[in-house]
Design a protein around this motif. Structure first.
Motif, PDB file in Angstrom:
ATOM      1  N   ARG A 187       0.870  -1.269  -0.248  1.00  0.00           N
ATOM      2  CA  ARG A 187       0.259   0.077  -0.122  1.00  0.00           C
ATOM      3  C   ARG A 187       0.927   1.284  -0.186  1.00  0.00           C
ATOM      4  NH1 ARG A 187      -3.509  -2.996   4.058  1.00  0.00           N
ATOM      5  NH2 ARG A 187      -1.971  -2.374   5.586  1.00  0.00           N
ATOM      6  N   ARG A 188       1.974   1.503   1.022  1.00  0.00           N
ATOM      7  CA  ARG A 188       3.002   2.465   0.827  1.00  0.00           C
ATOM      8  C   ARG A 188       3.391   3.036  -0.612  1.00  0.00           C
ATOM      9  NH1 ARG A 188       6.324   1.555   6.928  1.00  0.00           N
ATOM     10  NH2 ARG A 188       3.886   2.197   8.309  1.00  0.00           N
ATOM     11  N   ARG A 207       1.676   6.848  -7.036  1.00  0.00           N
ATOM     12  CA  ARG A 207       0.599   6.886  -7.766  1.00  0.00           C
ATOM     13  C   ARG A 207       0.725   8.050  -8.802  1.00  0.00           C
ATOM     14  NH1 ARG A 207      -2.470  11.362  -6.001  1.00  0.00           N
ATOM     15  NH2 ARG A 207      -1.419  12.700  -4.031  1.00  0.00           N
ATOM     16  N   ASN A 236       2.200   1.685  -3.190  1.00  0.00           N
ATOM     17  CA  ASN A 236       0.990   2.669  -4.313  1.00  0.00           C
ATOM     18  C   ASN A 236       1.226   3.783  -4.186  1.00  0.00           C
ATOM     19  OD1 ASN A 236       0.987  -0.726  -5.566  1.00  0.00           O
ATOM     20  ND2 ASN A 236      -0.702  -0.987  -4.077  1.00  0.00           N
ATOM     21  N   GLN A 237       1.172   4.022  -3.377  1.00  0.00           N
ATOM     22  CA  GLN A 237       0.866   5.777  -2.494  1.00  0.00           C
ATOM     23  C   GLN A 237       1.651   6.235  -3.119  1.00  0.00           C
ATOM     24  OE1 GLN A 237      -0.501   5.906   1.424  1.00  0.00           O
ATOM     25  NE2 GLN A 237      -1.973   4.624   1.098  1.00  0.00           N
ATOM     26  N   ARG A 238       2.955   6.289  -3.200  1.00  0.00           N
ATOM     27  CA  ARG A 238       4.163   6.349  -3.411  1.00  0.00           C
ATOM     28  C   ARG A 238       4.562   6.840  -5.121  1.00  0.00           C
ATOM     29  NH1 ARG A 238       7.713   3.593  -2.062  1.00  0.00           N
ATOM     30  NH2 ARG A 238       7.085   3.804   0.620  1.00  0.00           N
TER      31      ARG A 238
END
Length: 507
Positions: A455-456, A462, A458-460
């Motif tokens: 998740r981290r 995006r 993917n957030q970084r």
């Protein structure tokens, strides 16, 4: 300035003296021949014997001549030594020992017998030649010292000892015979197409044509003829790429046209001529090498089991490795791999091409396009892959061996995490990673930790929103300008008298 009385006279190096002596001898021979022809023309004709001697003298003088140095290409050919190249009247480059009349006689008189295999390549093959000789002649070890000491290079054998003597010597070989050549079908050193040999039923003569990605091909030529090995060429890889792309490097003829000519022979005689990818034989993946070698064995009517054993043996360098033995390359000594590796060559080629001028890129692209229309689909596919550039090269970490005794002892191997848990589906030889003992099993993170890390990440990574700043992706008008200049919105903006100024809209 005048030399002082005690100063010594400067003596040119031996290589320069040898070059000067060679060139002077050729000029004197040519001048003597010209004087002879001039005297014959002024004397009112010559006898038949004199005319034959003049013609033979002319062919001896003009058959192979030094290749002139072209400063615009930056290529300088070595003029002395057995590895040096000379050129004929058509501009094709041949080694100094080449005897055109003996090779022509071999082509007229020599008939292949049952089971003969001719390996044709437009690039040097050392490790691959060892593998092919072991496969055809029934040897179990491709590393065997003296494996290719026999005159497998048929053109060179006929040039050195004469066509008649060479045919008599190879007639004494027992079992299946393996030969190699680098020429086009028109200069094939044997009667071709093959005639069905008389005698008991057996495998018919076959031709194995080895082709490769043009980038791998040019890198192999440079590694063999360049400053690192034969030293017959004095140039950089970028200059050599320009030389090959322009069609000026013609060792054994133009390799672009020679490959196309052999692809036509594959279409005409599929039962006796087939093409195979040397790049797959140079892979670090044993499964890829085994698969391609099994295809060759099936075409040559050889059991596939022997091909699999030889492919596995090519990845294991023996303790008795003789570094000076013919066919043992530097990669075989350093990495313990017999076959010429294609991954390294692709990366070195792309690095050299990126440092070259733009016109070299265009020359190379136009040269590769000639293979797209090849009758053989394999040759056209190699051209398409080559034109993709860096995107078609393997990952850099897969271009070096990740297992082996030497690599494991140096600590540079990469352990197989599945083998450490006992769940690897591949055998020790078939896996790309190291299965040797001594590796510590790492503890795998929990499922929650891995999901949180995902998740981290993917957030970084995006996709960010388009920037409305004046220096954004859409130029000085910014995102709003690009939005309003779409066809359907531009009319609405005019009707509402919207003024667009540097990324902001105001009515």
């Amino acid at each position: 300035p005048r030399r002082s009385r005690g100063a010594r006279r400067r003596v040119p190096p031996a290589s320069a003296m040898a070059v000067s002596t060679c060139l002077l001898a050729q000029e004197e021979e040519r001048a003597q021949f010209e004087c002879q022809t001039d005297y014959a023309s002024t004397a009112g004709g010559t006898s038949e014997s004199d005319q034959e001697s003049i013609v033979s003298k002319q062919s001896a003088v003009e058959e192979l001549l030094p290749i002139p140095y072209s400063p615009e290409d930056g290529i300088r050919f070595k003029q002395v030594g057995m590895c040096s190249f000379l050129q004929d009247q058509q501009g094709d480059h041949y080694p100094r020992f080449w005897k055109k009349d003996q090779v022509a006689e071999l082509r007229r008189e020599w008939t292949a017998r049952q089971g003969d295999v001719f390996v044709v390549s437009q690039f040097p093959i050392r490790g691959i030649q060892r593998l092919m000789v072991a496969l055809v002649e029934g040897e179990e070890d491709p590393w065997k010292p003296g494996l290719i000491d026999k005159a497998h290079f048929c053109d060179a054998g006929a040039s050195r000892v004469g066509a008649r003597e060479y045919m008599d010597s190879v007639d004494g070989w027992t079992g299946r015979r393996c030969f190699k050549t680098h020429v086009a079908p028109s200069a094939f050193p044997c009667r071709f197409p093959f005639e069905r040999p008389e005698g008991p039923d057996g495998p018919a003569p076959k031709v194995v044509v080895l082709v490769a990605d043009p980038r791998h091909l040019v890198s192999l030529l440079y590694d063999f003829h360049g400053p690192a090995f034969c030293k017959s060429l004095d140039c950089s890889l970028s200059d050599f790429i320009r030389f090959c792309a322009s069609g000026k490097f013609r060792a054994w003829g133009d390799f672009w046209n020679n490959s196309l000519a052999w692809s036509e022979q594959v279409a005409r005689h599929p039962g006796s001529v087939q093409m195979f990818d040397a790049g797959k034989l140079g892979s670090l993946d044993l499964r890829t090498v085994t698969s391609e070698l099994e295809r060759i064995a099936e075409f040559l009517e050889i059991p596939k089991g022997r091909a699999a054993d030889l492919a596995a043996a090519a990845f294991r360098s023996p303790d008795y490795l003789v570094k000076s033995d013919f066919g043992i390359s530097r990669g075989a000594v350093d990495d313990g791999l017999l076959l010429e590796q294609s991954g390294k060559n692709l990366h070195s080629f792309e690095a050299a091409l990126n440092s070259a001028a733009y016109e070299v890129h265009e020359l190379w692209r136009n040269a590769v396009k000639g293979w797209l229309a090849a009758p053989n689909s394999q040759l056209a596919e190699l051209a398409r892959i080559s034109m993709k550039g860096v995107s078609s090269t393997p990952p850099l970490n897969l271009t070096v061996p990740m297992k082996g005794e030497a690599v494991h002892a140096s600590g540079m191997c990469r352990p197989c995490v599945f083998a450490l848990r006992g769940i690897c589906n591949n055998a020790d030889e078939m896996c790309l990673y190291c299965h040797a003992s001594g590796h510590t099993q790492t503890k795998r993170a929990s499922l929650k930790s891995r999901q949180r890390k995902t998740r981290r990440t993917n957030q970084r990574i995006r996709t960010p929103s388009p920037s409305p700043s004046p220096r954004g992706h859409f130029g000085e008008l910014g995102y709003a300008g690009a939005f309003c200049f779409q066809p359907m919105y531009f009319q609405a903006a005019l009707e509402s008298q919207v003024m667009i100024t540097y990324g902001s809209a105001s009515s």
